[in-house]
Design a protein around this motif. Structure first.
Motif, short mmCIF file in Angstrom:
data_model
loop_
_atom_site.label_atom_id
_atom_site.label_comp_id
_atom_site.label_asym_id
_atom_site.label_seq_id
_atom_site.Cartn_x
_atom_site.Cartn_y
_atom_site.Cartn_z
N MET A 1 40.67 29.18 34.51
CA MET A 1 40.29 30.58 34.54
C MET A 1 40.46 31.15 35.94
O MET A 1 40.89 32.27 36.10
N HIS A 2 40.08 30.33 36.94
CA HIS A 2 40.18 30.75 38.33
C HIS A 2 41.65 31.01 38.70
O HIS A 2 41.96 31.97 39.41
N LEU A 3 42.54 30.16 38.23
CA LEU A 3 43.97 30.30 38.48
C LEU A 3 44.52 31.56 37.83
O LEU A 3 45.34 32.27 38.43
N TRP A 5 42.87 34.31 37.28
CA TRP A 5 42.38 35.45 38.07
C TRP A 5 43.27 35.67 39.29
O TRP A 5 43.64 36.80 39.60
N TRP A 6 43.65 34.62 40.01
CA TRP A 6 44.52 34.75 41.18
C TRP A 6 45.90 35.25 40.77
O TRP A 6 46.49 36.09 41.47
#
Length: 167
Positions: A1-3, A5-6
């Motif tokens: 999920m973090h990837l 977002w970036w």
């Protein structure tokens, strides 16, 4: 999920940069069009005030000629402008175009208008088309300011369309 977002942030920043580049480029093009149009307006004003009457065109010393951009259909950076000038006597358009081109060439030399490049074979200002309006008593003068390669390509396109310009 973090990837993800970036990735979305980078995509958004990229889209913003592309948009800003487009806006800045468009403003630069608009500035160039205005400069080219002002050059053409000054040239046509000067020429018509001094020679318009002998060509059967009506313009007084205190009248300001104004042009409109006519080359939008040909694409950005084509610096061609149209004037509508009242006339008292219809002259053959080809003869009028030849006389106007000679005057534009002299004007370009006197004002030291720059050539696009050292190999340029056409004058910086060229009358590309002249025609009489069928409804009102005006003659349409189309003048190109050859300050971009797109304008030069436009002149060559006109020549291909059997609408030769006189240099």
């Amino acid at each position: 999920m973090h990837l993800l977002w970036w990735f979305l942030m980078i995509l958004a920043v990229g889209a913003l940069l592309v948009h800003l580049n487009h806006v800045i480029g468009r403003r630069e093009t608009e500035k160039n069009i205005i400069e080219a149009q002002q050059t053409v307006n000054r040239a046509v004003q000067t020429i018509l005030v001094t020679k318009g009457a002998q060509w059967g065109l009506v313009i007084s010393d205190d009248q300001t000629v104004r042009s409109t951009l006519v080359a939008n259909i040909w694409g950005y950076n084509v610096m061609a402008f149209e004037f509508q000038v009242p006339y008292t006597e219809r002259r053959p358009p080809q003869k009028l175009q030849e006389a106007l081109n000679q005057s534009l060439q002299v004007y370009s030399q006197e004002e030291q208008l720059p050539l696009l490049d050292a190999n340029q074979v056409v004058a910086p200002l060229v009358a590309t088309d002249i025609w009489y309006d069928q409804i009102k008593p005006v003659v349409h003068l189309e003048i190109a300011n050859v300050v971009t390669y797109q304008t030069l390509a436009y002149l060559h396109d006109l020549k291909k369309l059997n609408q030769p310009f006189q240099t």
